[in-house]
Design a protein around this motif. Structure first.
Motif, short mmCIF file in Angstrom:
data_model
loop_
_atom_site.label_atom_id
_atom_site.label_comp_id
_atom_site.label_asym_id
_atom_site.label_seq_id
_atom_site.Cartn_x
_atom_site.Cartn_y
_atom_site.Cartn_z
N SER A 129 0.84 -1.20 0.00
CA SER A 129 0.00 0.00 0.00
C SER A 129 0.87 1.24 0.00
N VAL A 130 0.29 2.35 -0.44
CA VAL A 130 0.98 3.64 -0.44
C VAL A 130 0.37 4.51 0.66
N ASN A 143 -0.89 8.36 7.93
CA ASN A 143 -1.74 7.27 8.42
C ASN A 143 -2.96 6.99 7.55
N LYS A 144 -2.87 7.39 6.28
CA LYS A 144 -3.92 7.06 5.32
C LYS A 144 -3.28 6.28 4.17
N PHE A 145 -3.84 5.10 3.89
CA PHE A 145 -3.22 4.18 2.95
C PHE A 145 -4.19 3.76 1.85
N LYS A 146 -3.62 3.48 0.70
CA LYS A 146 -4.38 2.89 -0.40
C LYS A 146 -3.66 1.64 -0.89
N LYS A 147 -4.42 0.59 -1.09
CA LYS A 147 -3.85 -0.67 -1.56
C LYS A 147 -3.31 -0.52 -2.98
N ILE A 148 -2.11 -1.09 -3.20
CA ILE A 148 -1.52 -1.10 -4.55
C ILE A 148 -1.71 -2.48 -5.19
N GLY A 149 -1.35 -3.51 -4.44
CA GLY A 149 -1.47 -4.86 -4.99
C GLY A 149 -0.98 -5.89 -4.01
N GLU A 150 -1.36 -7.12 -4.26
CA GLU A 150 -0.99 -8.24 -3.39
C GLU A 150 0.39 -8.78 -3.78
N PHE A 151 1.25 -8.98 -2.77
CA PHE A 151 2.56 -9.58 -3.02
C PHE A 151 2.35 -11.02 -3.47
N ASP A 178 4.20 2.49 -6.84
CA ASP A 178 4.16 3.47 -5.76
C ASP A 178 4.73 4.82 -6.22
N LEU A 179 5.85 4.79 -6.90
CA LEU A 179 6.47 6.02 -7.40
C LEU A 179 5.58 6.73 -8.41
N LYS A 180 4.92 5.94 -9.24
CA LYS A 180 4.02 6.52 -10.23
C LYS A 180 2.87 7.26 -9.54
N ILE A 181 2.31 6.63 -8.49
CA ILE A 181 1.21 7.25 -7.74
C ILE A 181 1.68 8.53 -7.06
N LEU A 182 2.86 8.49 -6.44
CA LEU A 182 3.38 9.66 -5.73
C LEU A 182 3.63 10.83 -6.69
N LYS A 183 4.13 10.54 -7.88
CA LYS A 183 4.36 11.60 -8.88
C LYS A 183 3.05 12.25 -9.29
N GLU A 184 2.02 11.42 -9.45
CA GLU A 184 0.72 11.96 -9.84
C GLU A 184 0.10 12.78 -8.71
N LEU A 185 0.32 12.34 -7.46
CA LEU A 185 -0.15 13.13 -6.31
C LEU A 185 0.53 14.49 -6.28
N GLU A 186 1.82 14.50 -6.57
CA GLU A 186 2.58 15.76 -6.57
C GLU A 186 2.13 16.70 -7.69
N ILE A 243 -6.15 11.17 -4.90
CA ILE A 243 -5.84 9.75 -4.79
C ILE A 243 -6.93 8.88 -5.41
N ASN A 244 -8.20 9.28 -5.22
CA ASN A 244 -9.30 8.48 -5.77
C ASN A 244 -9.32 8.51 -7.29
N THR A 245 -8.86 9.60 -7.86
CA THR A 245 -8.75 9.70 -9.32
C THR A 245 -7.64 8.79 -9.83
N ILE A 246 -6.51 8.83 -9.12
CA ILE A 246 -5.35 8.02 -9.52
C ILE A 246 -5.66 6.54 -9.41
N MET A 247 -6.32 6.15 -8.31
CA MET A 247 -6.55 4.74 -8.04
C MET A 247 -7.87 4.25 -8.64
#
Length: 241
Positions: free
Chosen positions: A47-48, A53-61, A75-83, A88-92
């Motif tokens: 998760s990211v 203390n707020k997390f979003k699931k990315i995927g299962e290992f 995770d890096l892709k999501i963080l770049k889009e957040l920046e 987050i809901n749009t990204i995910m």
């Protein structure tokens, strides 16, 4: 801003994380916002941390399927889009392009362009509508597992009757499922195609009949009167040379 974390877990570290009676999280690191949640069921989920203390699931290992390296990439892709200012809901959010039903429609359109007959297209579509789309049509293809597809196909399989085993249908479905997954794989949306292993999970129709000692030949004509009728019919067949 994504920062380097002191934590730098590898796949082997994830494998060795202890399963406890309560869910807990562990920093994976690099970036520092990447975590893994360890569940009592044994499932380990990346998760990211998009806010404190707020997390979003990315995927299962899943070793060999979705690894630490792939989780870091996502995770890096999501963080770049957040920046860049995205929510987050749009990204995910669900990407409609990669819903199974939409990829299947793309596959069918390609078949039509390649000159496949409409009757064959209708047959493929009907099989998918009967067996596959009810379970997977509205699912993001990334979320569909081998075990999910196997369960659906296994429900079709009738191992007690070689004449109604549906093995030919099952293997045709697997071929089409493989092509649908390949569309997402070529886009690098997924790295693993679960359908590749499915053919080995079911015997071929010919192997099945051999293993069951089933004689698929038509019964021989032994009755003299029926043999005469057959010869007369054969002679009257004007299509013969």
């Amino acid at each position: 801003m994504a920062n380097i974390s002191k934590a730098n877990l590898l796949d082997k570290d994830i494998r060795s994380l202890e399963i406890l009676s309560k869910q807990y999280k562990k920093k994976v690191g690099n970036p520092k916002e990447l975590y893994i949640w360890i569940n009592p069921s044994g499932m380990k989920t990346f998760s990211v941390e998009y806010q404190r203390n707020k997390f979003k699931k990315i995927g299962e290992f899943r070793e060999g399927i979705y690894s630490v390296a792939e989780a870091r990439r996502d995770d890096l892709k999501i963080l770049k889009e957040l920046e860049s200012g995205k929510e987050i809901n749009t990204i995910m959010g669900k990407d409609e392009k990669y819903l199974y039903k939409n990829l299947f429609n793309t596959y069918i359109k390609q078949k039509l362009k390649n000159g496949i007959s409409q009757s064959y297209i209708t047959k493929i579509t009907k099989q998918h509508q009967n067996y596959i789309l009810p379970s997977f049509g509205n699912k993001d293809i990334k979320t569909i597992k081998y075990s999910d597809i196997f369960a659906v196909l296994n429900a079709i399989f009738n191992p007690n009757n070689s004449r109604t085993s549906r093995l030919e249908t099952i293997h045709r479905l697997i071929n089409d499922i493989d092509k649908v997954f390949s569309l997402a794989q070529r886009d690098e949306y997924i790295t693993y195609n679960p359908s590749k292993e499915l053919h080995r999970a079911f015997p071929t129709a010919s192997r099945f009949t051999l293993d069951k000692f089933v004689d698929t030949r038509l019964p021989a004509l032994t009755d003299k009167e029926k043999i005469k009728e057959f010869i007369i019919d054969l002679k009257m067949d004007n299509k013969l040379d």
